[in-house]
Design an enzyme around this catalytic site. Structure first.
Site, mmCIF file in Angstrom:
data_model
loop_
_atom_site.group_PDB
_atom_site.id
_atom_site.type_symbol
_atom_site.label_atom_id
_atom_site.label_comp_id
_atom_site.label_asym_id
_atom_site.label_seq_id
_atom_site.Cartn_x
_atom_site.Cartn_y
_atom_site.Cartn_z
ATOM 1 C CE1 TYR A 1 -4.318 -1.987 4.664
ATOM 2 C CE2 TYR A 1 -3.567 0.196 4.618
ATOM 3 C CZ TYR A 1 -3.714 -0.826 3.936
ATOM 4 O OH TYR A 1 -4.037 -1.049 2.777
ATOM 5 C CB SER B 1 -0.843 0.002 1.087
ATOM 6 O OG SER B 1 -1.472 1.378 1.537
#
Length: 276
Positions: free
Chosen positions: A176, A158
């Site tokens: 995350y 990401s």
């Protein structure tokens, strides 16, 4: 004639979102697909996972693209489950050439949770995004090596795997960011380890993508409480979010011979996010 004719690709998180888009894109270039998804909600994650019906739809879309598909319901958090998934897919399709470790989740709003819930959320995110990638490669890697034809392993990270995305005071997304940074470490390690076998390992780093991960009430509530966090993920190019297919084009590049000498690379698909 497709760029991936005769190849077989295993894709995790294939029930919807980016995983489905990748499956269809690679199928359109000739690849048979092993479509893997947990098909169940995950404790500690505040939005729904793909259903088995959605995974069935992915399989049907692959078949409509003209190639074969094997559906496997499996949890990437379990190494045994992933070994079984690989064995099932390869048993039916005969080989394995491409691995797209795409399954991922996020958890938000930890400030409203008690300690037990906070730990459950952390474990769900890290076990899926980081351990799940590790399990997928551990399960699939030996099959690629045994095939003796090289291969490509693509790990979905990401923009959050390259820089912090949140805003001051907006706690709740640490798992995350940590897990997606960890994927970069796995990629670089695996790139070295698999290199003698001509197996390439790279990671892709999308900005926000129009999937359930960002289009859900929990994410909307987080951004409503911390508007600076929403501002922090704006892109340099004038586009708010990507479509899953935008990422799939880069996955195809890494899966194909167009990138036959590309390994150990963090490929940003981020509309300029990381340079703004």
């Amino acid at each position: 004639m497709g760029m991936l004719d005769g190849k077989v690709a295993l894709i995790t998180g294939a029930g919807h979102g980016q995983g489905r888009a990748h499956a269809v894109r690679l199928a359109k270039e000739g690849a048979d697909i092993i479509a893997v998804d947990v098909c169940a909600d995950i404790a500690g994650i505040d939005y729904p996972m793909a259903t088995e019906a959605e995974l069935d739809e992915t399989v049907e879309l692959v078949k409509q693209a003209g190639t074969r598909a094997v559906k496997v319901v499996a949890d990437v958090r379990s190494l045994a489950a992933m070994r079984a998934a690989v064995a099932t897919g390869v048993g039916q399709l005969g080989r394995l050439d491409i691995v797209v470790a795409n399954a991922g989740v996020t958890g938000l709003g930890l400030g409203h949770l008690d300690d037990e819930q906070i730990e459950r959320s952390w474990d769900a995110v890290v076990d899926t995004n980081l351990k799940g990638v590790w399990n997928t490669v551990l399960a699939a890697g030996p099959v690629l090596i045994e095939g003796g034809q090289g291969g490509s392993i693509i790990l979905t990270s990401s923009s959050a795997g390259l820089k912090g995305l949140t805003a001051p005071g907006a706690f709740g997304n640490e798992a995350y960011g940590a897990s997606k940074h960890g994927v970069v470490g796995l990629m670089r390690q695996f790139a070295v380890e698999f290199s003698p076998h001509s197996i390439r390992v790279n990671s892709v780093h999308p900005t926000g993508v129009n999937t359930m991960m960002i289009n859900n009430p929990a994410m909307a509530a987080f951004f409503a409480e911390f508007p600076d966090a929403a501002n922090s993920i704006s892109n340099l190019l004038p586009i708010q979010v990507l479509e899953p297919e935008d990422v799939s084009d880069s996955v195809l590049y890494l899966a194909s011979d167009m990138s036959r000498y590309v390994t150990g690379v963090t490929l940003s698909v981020d509309a300029g996010f990381n340079v703004k």
